[in-house]
Design an enzyme around this catalytic site. Sequence first.
Site, mmCIF file in Angstrom:
data_model
loop_
_atom_site.group_PDB
_atom_site.id
_atom_site.type_symbol
_atom_site.label_atom_id
_atom_site.label_comp_id
_atom_site.label_asym_id
_atom_site.label_seq_id
_atom_site.Cartn_x
_atom_site.Cartn_y
_atom_site.Cartn_z
ATOM 1 N N HIS A 199 35.292 37.071 48.152
ATOM 2 C CA HIS A 199 34.613 38.240 47.570
ATOM 3 C C HIS A 199 34.654 38.164 46.048
ATOM 4 C CE1 HIS A 199 34.978 41.164 51.239
ATOM 5 N NE2 HIS A 199 34.408 40.026 51.550
ATOM 6 N N TYR A 227 36.297 51.138 47.788
ATOM 7 C CA TYR A 227 37.391 52.065 47.470
ATOM 8 C C TYR A 227 36.739 53.393 47.121
ATOM 9 C CZ TYR A 227 40.697 48.149 46.997
ATOM 10 O OH TYR A 227 41.502 47.061 47.228
ATOM 11 N N PRO A 271 49.917 50.249 48.865
ATOM 12 C CA PRO A 271 48.961 49.182 49.192
ATOM 13 C C PRO A 271 47.687 49.158 48.344
ATOM 14 C CG PRO A 271 48.991 50.858 50.917
ATOM 15 C CD PRO A 271 50.118 51.180 49.987
ATOM 16 N N LYS A 307 48.709 44.240 46.486
ATOM 17 C CA LYS A 307 49.591 43.333 45.739
ATOM 18 C C LYS A 307 50.809 42.840 46.527
ATOM 19 C CE LYS A 307 47.210 42.979 42.182
ATOM 20 N NZ LYS A 307 46.392 41.797 42.266
ATOM 21 N N TYR A 348 43.380 42.887 39.510
ATOM 22 C CA TYR A 348 43.070 42.808 40.944
ATOM 23 C C TYR A 348 43.040 41.352 41.411
ATOM 24 C CZ TYR A 348 40.798 44.395 45.287
ATOM 25 O OH TYR A 348 40.507 44.685 46.596
#
Length: 396
Positions: free
Chosen positions: A74, A204, A295, A299, A387
């Site tokens: 992704h 998200y 979560p 990570k 990220y």
Amino acid sequence: MTASTQVGIVGAGPAGLLLSHLLALRGIDSIVVENRSRAYCEARQRAGLLEAGTVELLRTVGLGKRMDAEGLEHGGIYLQFAGERHHLDFRDLTGGRWVTIWAQTEIVKDLIQARLAAGAQVEFEVSDTEVAGLDEDRPVLCYTDAAGTRHEVRCDAIAGCDGFHGICRDSMPPGLIRVADRDYPYSWLGILATVPPSTDELIYSRHEDGFALHTMRTPQVSRLYLQVSADEEIENWPDDRIWAELRHRLVIPGWELQDGPITEKAISPMRSFVASPMRYRRLFLAGDAAHIVPPTGAKGLNLAMADVTVLAEALTSLLRDGDSGPADAYSDSSLRRVWRATHFSWWMTSMLHVDPDPDPFAAELQLSQLRYVISSRAAATTLAENYTGYFPLHWS
Ligand code: FAD
Ligand code: DHB
């Protein structure tokens, strides 16, 4: 029964198994002891998103074949709030970095298979694990095997990779460990469903009734999460209610959430926890045994694998070359990475979840921050570089 090895490893999660694999590549023997069964370890549903550095590490150490064939690369995520969905393009923001969806269950399966094929000693279903003699140069790992025989293994070093509820952290001398932690006033309800993902990249979503995340495992299997209250019980969430709430929190005009049979559902608490130092003499902590993150931002697994990459090099220098420098630096250098991920996970969590006590000031700050992230290249880059993994991993 008494025996000896170079490194005794407690826990056959991703940290313990990868450490054993990396040490073997450097010619160092280890034993892994695990109190669950192999089938349980291979089926335990947890994380699913790998940073680019973790992916590259797995490739370098010969564990990339299935991941490269079946993992989903992704190049960004969607951030959704105030009824609108916005795309963040990580490749553009970070000069080409990406993430890969590849489930922890599959990493653990590949690691167990690789360790057993190499003839490594991995003992499942042990009980009464203890670490002793920590003030000596050769500490002892004690356990009872599945057949009921008690073993004492003298080790040059012991790695506590036994997760948050393991025994190694509490085996450190009293008063040594400092804990910094934070409980969040909500939990995540996670499901696995047999339905193709309704999105090409993760969504998200900050919704006024709570956070939701749409992620995936394969082109046929979706994984989704809902913010629920901290004391929520799974019995209150029949499948229909879960899908209705997901739809409510994820919907935007012109997009639909496909549903399907739910094969797994569970509620997990949200917590940040960092124990330091991560070492006492020849006992080293790695992964969830030393630290956990909420979560949001994915990570936990990446940190566990980064810890043992550093630890494997440190133990190699210590045990093969007699150089204690990297082992002495292990805790401080790991904690720098851990705290970066702890801040990022706290930041993502705080920006996207709804506080159970209505707080209009906090809600406006969240929305302002989200608007900033999608409109400022600098802010978007901050999210993207954390990220996809801020600290590089080194393994040659
Ligand atoms: P673990 O995977 O916990 O492995 C530790 C192992 O030690 C276990 O197999 C345990 O059985 C064994 N053990 C414990 N005590 C003993 C003992 N006394 N003797 C022998 N063996 C012992 N991270 C994300 O990034 N995204 C997610 O969506 C996500 N979801 C999660 C959901 C849940 C319910 C949990 C608990 C964690 C989740 N995480 C997630 C975090 C991520 O899965 C962990 O960070 C990762 O598993 C850490 O790996 P580890 O090897 O350090 O610990
Ligand atoms: C997943 C979990 C996360 O917490 C996250 O931020 C991204 C992905 C997952 O399970 O795929």
